[in-house]
Design a protein around this motif. Structure first.
Motif, PDB file in Angstrom:
ATOM      1  N   LYS A  27       1.055  -0.997   0.016  1.00 60.64           N
ATOM      2  CA  LYS A  27       0.106   0.130  -0.101  1.00 60.64           C
ATOM      3  C   LYS A  27       0.882   1.273   0.106  1.00 60.64           C
ATOM      4  CE  LYS A  27      -0.343   0.184   4.815  1.00 60.64           C
ATOM      5  NZ  LYS A  27      -1.447   0.339   6.105  1.00 60.64           N
ATOM      6  N   PRO A  28       0.372   2.299  -0.407  1.00 62.44           N
ATOM      7  CA  PRO A  28       1.272   3.536  -0.544  1.00 62.44           C
ATOM      8  C   PRO A  28       1.611   4.023   0.898  1.00 62.44           C
ATOM      9  CG  PRO A  28      -0.936   4.052  -1.838  1.00 62.44           C
ATOM     10  CD  PRO A  28      -0.766   2.480  -1.033  1.00 62.44           C
ATOM     11  N   ALA A  33       0.498  14.748  -0.601  1.00 61.35           N
ATOM     12  CA  ALA A  33       1.178  16.036  -0.108  1.00 61.35           C
ATOM     13  C   ALA A  33       2.490  15.722   0.699  1.00 61.35           C
ATOM     14  CB  ALA A  33       0.056  16.614   1.084  1.00 61.35           C
ATOM     15  N   ALA A  34       2.622  14.797   1.235  1.00 62.39           N
ATOM     16  CA  ALA A  34       4.195  14.302   1.826  1.00 62.39           C
ATOM     17  C   ALA A  34       5.113  14.025   0.869  1.00 62.39           C
ATOM     18  CB  ALA A  34       3.760  13.194   2.792  1.00 62.39           C
ATOM     19  N   ILE A  35       4.674  13.482  -0.345  1.00 60.55           N
ATOM     20  CA  ILE A  35       5.605  13.283  -1.356  1.00 60.55           C
ATOM     21  C   ILE A  35       6.025  14.692  -1.923  1.00 60.55           C
ATOM     22  CG2 ILE A  35       6.128  12.249  -3.647  1.00 60.55           C
ATOM     23  CD1 ILE A  35       4.273   9.974  -2.784  1.00 60.55           C
ATOM     24  N   LEU A  36       5.082  15.473  -2.248  1.00 65.68           N
ATOM     25  CA  LEU A  36       5.280  16.663  -2.796  1.00 65.68           C
ATOM     26  C   LEU A  36       6.349  17.735  -1.737  1.00 65.68           C
ATOM     27  CD1 LEU A  36       4.551  18.209  -5.319  1.00 65.68           C
ATOM     28  CD2 LEU A  36       2.771  19.323  -3.826  1.00 65.68           C
ATOM     29  N   VAL A  38       8.440  16.594   0.268  1.00 70.45           N
ATOM     30  CA  VAL A  38       9.824  16.155   0.224  1.00 70.45           C
ATOM     31  C   VAL A  38      10.639  16.660  -1.089  1.00 70.45           C
ATOM     32  CG1 VAL A  38      11.267  13.981   0.217  1.00 70.45           C
ATOM     33  CG2 VAL A  38       9.299  14.355   1.766  1.00 70.45           C
ATOM     34  N   ILE A  39       9.971  16.385  -2.378  1.00 70.44           N
ATOM     35  CA  ILE A  39      10.827  16.534  -3.465  1.00 70.44           C
ATOM     36  C   ILE A  39      10.757  17.967  -3.906  1.00 70.44           C
ATOM     37  CG2 ILE A  39      10.003  14.240  -4.568  1.00 70.44           C
ATOM     38  CD1 ILE A  39       7.592  15.764  -6.073  1.00 70.44           C
ATOM     39  N   MET A  40       9.785  18.880  -3.337  1.00 69.49           N
ATOM     40  CA  MET A  40      10.112  20.195  -3.468  1.00 69.49           C
ATOM     41  C   MET A  40      10.843  20.996  -2.404  1.00 69.49           C
ATOM     42  SD  MET A  40       8.560  20.742  -6.503  1.00 69.49           S
ATOM     43  CE  MET A  40       8.140  22.472  -6.406  1.00 69.49           C
ATOM     44  N   ALA A  41      11.251  20.356  -1.585  1.00 72.95           N
ATOM     45  CA  ALA A  41      12.064  20.990  -0.592  1.00 72.95           C
ATOM     46  C   ALA A  41      13.260  21.774  -0.873  1.00 72.95           C
ATOM     47  CB  ALA A  41      12.327  19.913   0.472  1.00 72.95           C
ATOM     48  N   ASN A  42      13.992  21.310  -1.694  1.00 69.10           N
ATOM     49  CA  ASN A  42      15.241  21.820  -2.138  1.00 69.10           C
ATOM     50  C   ASN A  42      15.220  21.825  -3.746  1.00 69.10           C
ATOM     51  OD1 ASN A  42      16.516  22.048   0.349  1.00 69.10           O
ATOM     52  ND2 ASN A  42      17.078  19.684   0.200  1.00 69.10           N
ATOM     53  N   TYR A  43      13.949  22.024  -4.110  1.00 69.55           N
ATOM     54  CA  TYR A  43      13.778  22.247  -5.620  1.00 69.55           C
ATOM     55  C   TYR A  43      14.036  23.511  -6.279  1.00 69.55           C
ATOM     56  CZ  TYR A  43      11.854  21.686 -10.423  1.00 69.55           C
ATOM     57  OH  TYR A  43      11.609  21.550 -11.669  1.00 69.55           O
ATOM     58  N   SER A  44      14.904  23.710  -7.319  1.00 72.60           N
ATOM     59  CA  SER A  44      15.142  24.884  -7.952  1.00 72.60           C
ATOM     60  C   SER A  44      14.496  24.895  -9.472  1.00 72.60           C
ATOM     61  CB  SER A  44      16.391  25.202  -8.187  1.00 72.60           C
ATOM     62  OG  SER A  44      16.911  26.406  -8.532  1.00 72.60           O
ATOM     63  N   ARG A  45      14.074  25.748  -9.850  1.00 71.26           N
ATOM     64  CA  ARG A  45      13.324  26.371 -11.175  1.00 71.26           C
ATOM     65  C   ARG A  45      14.365  26.405 -12.358  1.00 71.26           C
ATOM     66  NH1 ARG A  45       9.323  29.867 -12.491  1.00 71.26           N
ATOM     67  NH2 ARG A  45       8.580  28.549 -13.922  1.00 71.26           N
ATOM     68  N   SER A  46      15.599  25.929 -12.281  1.00 76.62           N
ATOM     69  CA  SER A  46      16.666  25.768 -13.291  1.00 76.62           C
ATOM     70  C   SER A  46      16.483  24.854 -14.095  1.00 76.62           C
ATOM     71  CB  SER A  46      18.004  26.103 -12.269  1.00 76.62           C
ATOM     72  OG  SER A  46      18.104  24.703 -11.629  1.00 76.62           O
ATOM     73  N   LEU A  47      17.229  24.656 -15.162  1.00 78.19           N
ATOM     74  CA  LEU A  47      17.367  23.636 -16.194  1.00 78.19           C
ATOM     75  C   LEU A  47      17.861  22.350 -15.451  1.00 78.19           C
ATOM     76  CD1 LEU A  47      19.044  25.295 -19.225  1.00 78.19           C
ATOM     77  CD2 LEU A  47      16.656  24.061 -19.188  1.00 78.19           C
ATOM     78  N   ALA A  89      11.955  12.885  -9.289  1.00 77.33           N
ATOM     79  CA  ALA A  89      11.499  11.280  -9.050  1.00 77.33           C
ATOM     80  C   ALA A  89      10.947  11.043  -7.646  1.00 77.33           C
ATOM     81  CB  ALA A  89      12.641  10.850  -9.571  1.00 77.33           C
ATOM     82  N   TYR A  90      10.141  10.233  -7.315  1.00 73.76           N
ATOM     83  CA  TYR A  90       9.582  10.069  -6.080  1.00 73.76           C
ATOM     84  C   TYR A  90       9.665   8.522  -5.912  1.00 73.76           C
ATOM     85  CZ  TYR A  90       5.061   9.511  -8.215  1.00 73.76           C
ATOM     86  OH  TYR A  90       3.921   9.027  -9.148  1.00 73.76           O
ATOM     87  N   SER A  91       9.975   7.910  -6.704  1.00 76.52           N
ATOM     88  CA  SER A  91       9.992   6.236  -6.853  1.00 76.52           C
ATOM     89  C   SER A  91      10.563   5.831  -5.496  1.00 76.52           C
ATOM     90  CB  SER A  91      10.433   5.483  -7.874  1.00 76.52           C
ATOM     91  OG  SER A  91      11.794   5.940  -8.122  1.00 76.52           O
TER      92      SER A  91
END
Length: 450
Positions: A27-28, A33-36, A38-47, A89-91
């Motif tokens: 099961k998941p 929201a939790a996955i988002l 985590v992956i957006m914590a240090n995300y930058s809108r760069s290439l 990626a969140y796999s």
């Protein structure tokens, strides 16, 4: 729908690659929201890479209009861009969740290649009631961005073969913000899908083609994707509303050749009415077309039909002119003969009759009436008067016979001209039809579609 089929293929492929993890999935483990978070914590809108590979796909939902006046077509399309961003990626966080779906607000938070249609006259995202935008994130970081938009894009209109013509319209895609050094835009394996229920009133969407090339601007080089649609006009409407009426008008004008040459008013009415109806029909059709400066197929057809009707009126005028010439010649002949008779009356034996002596006094008349010589002179004058009268009657009879002879000769000449015209006109028009329809019904798409 082709887009969802493609998505299913992507998901299936990912599931096959990560089969060992799927088998262990029960099961998941995390909420979206939790996955988002985590992956957006240090995300930058760069290439995410250099260059980023972007694949584009188009599905044509409907074509509402193809306008020859504005040189454009209006369509509803699904437009998709697919690229890979490993930072999303969140796999490793949840191997049971196959995708995450978002609306247009999430697009503003991540990097996107900003692929757009650069040749549109107008474009807007459908709102029903919210914007029809779908952003799907796959476990390996693949992003699928889909818009449902209405576009009005230009067409390369060539009306030289109208109404048996084919028109071409284009949609041009580019990454508006990134050149070839940053983004590599390309078509998917199945780049264009056209729904089968698309139907236009006056065109058929017959086929399409895609291409890719590098466009050079002052700011650099950009990859350009082009999809070109071929629209073939349905000319059945013009056959019924234009060609058939012109055939009828032309045939009516030829009926005048079967009417007697003496019935000029009836023949004139037929020819003029046919010409007016043809002009009216042409005006109705030409109002729906742009004012182009080259000759169209419909122009050639209408001008030829008008020329045939005008030629039939010229034939009628020629026959009528011959009749007028006969009347003028007959009038001149009558005047000449009358002048000759008047001139002859001044000579013997017509001088006494034509110019009687001045009246004598009454007493002399009574004495002269009793003499035998006076009776002899009267008998002689009466004889001379009868000779003059017979001559004038013979001349008048001769004039009548000569006029009748010329009249019948003219009528026979007019009938011969009508018989020849009744054969020559249809044969010439039939030859024109063979050339016209052979040329314009041939398929010229091979030479223009490379």
């Amino acid at each position: 729908m082709c887009l969802f089929h493609f998505l299913a293929v992507i998901v299936t492929t990912f599931a096959q690659d990560e089969g060992s993890f799927v088998e262990k999935c029960t099961k998941p483990r995390l909420t979206p929201a939790a996955i988002l978070d985590v992956i957006m914590a240090n995300y930058s809108r760069s290439l995410p890479g250099n260059p980023v590979g972007v694949q584009v796909e188009v599905t044509v939902q409907d074509v509402m209009e193809l306008s020859v006046l504005s040189n454009s077509f209006t369509a509803d399309i699904w437009f998709s861009s697919i690229w890979y961003d490993p930072r999303l990626a969140y796999s490793h966080l949840d191997n049971c969740r196959q995708n995450l779906s978002f609306d247009d607000r999430f697009e503003k938070l991540i990097w996107s290649p900003n692929v757009c249609i650069v040749n549109t006259k107008s474009a807007h995202v459908h709102r029903s009631p919210k914007p029809n935008v779908l952003l799907m994130l796959l476990p390996n970081g693949t992003i699928w961005l889909n818009y449902r938009i209405r576009v009005q894009s230009p067409c390369s209109m060539d009306l030289a073969r109208f109404p048996i013509d084919t028109q071409y319209c284009q949609l041009v895609f580019e990454s508006y913000s990134y050149n070839t050094a940053s983004v590599s835009v390309n078509w998917m394996a199945n780049p264009v899908t056209v729904l089968p229920e698309i139907s236009l009133a006056d065109f058929d969407l017959s086929r399409y083609r895609t291409s890719r090339h590098t466009e050079v601007y002052k700011a650099g080089e950009w990859y350009r994707l082009t999809v070109e649609f071929e629209f073939t006009r349905k000319y059945g409407f013009y056959i019924l509303q234009l060609y058939v009426p012109t055939y009828i008008s032309l045939f009516i004008s030829w009926i005048a050749f079967c009417i007697d040459t003496k019935a000029l008013p009836a023949r004139i009415v037929l020819g003029v009415n046919s010409l007016m109806s043809l002009t009216f029909q042409f005006g109705n059709i030409i109002r729906s077309l742009p004012p182009v400066s080259y000759v169209k197929a419909i122009d050639l057809w209408m001008c030829t039909c008008v020329g045939f009707i005008f030629a039939s009126l010229l034939e009628l005028a020629f026959v009528a002119y011959q009749d007028k010439k006969l009347i003028l010649k007959s009038g001149k002949s009558n005047a000449a003969i009358s002048t000759l008779v008047s001139y002859l009356k001044h000579f013997e034996p017509y001088h006494d009759v034509s110019s009687p002596p001045p009246p004598a006094p009454l007493d002399e008349k009574k004495s002269m009436s009793r003499t035998t010589s006076t009776g002899t002179n009267r008998s002689r004058s009466e004889l001379d008067g009868l000779d003059t009268k017979d001559l004038e009657e013979e001349i008048a009879e001769y004039r009548k016979l000569a006029y009748a002879r010329k009249k019948w000769r003219l009528l026979d000449f007019g009938a011969n001209v009508d018989r020849i015209s009744f054969i020559v006109f249809p044969l010439t028009f039939a030859a024109f039809n063979v050339v016209y329809w052979t040329y314009y019904l041939q398929d010229v798409r091979i030479s223009t579609w490379t």
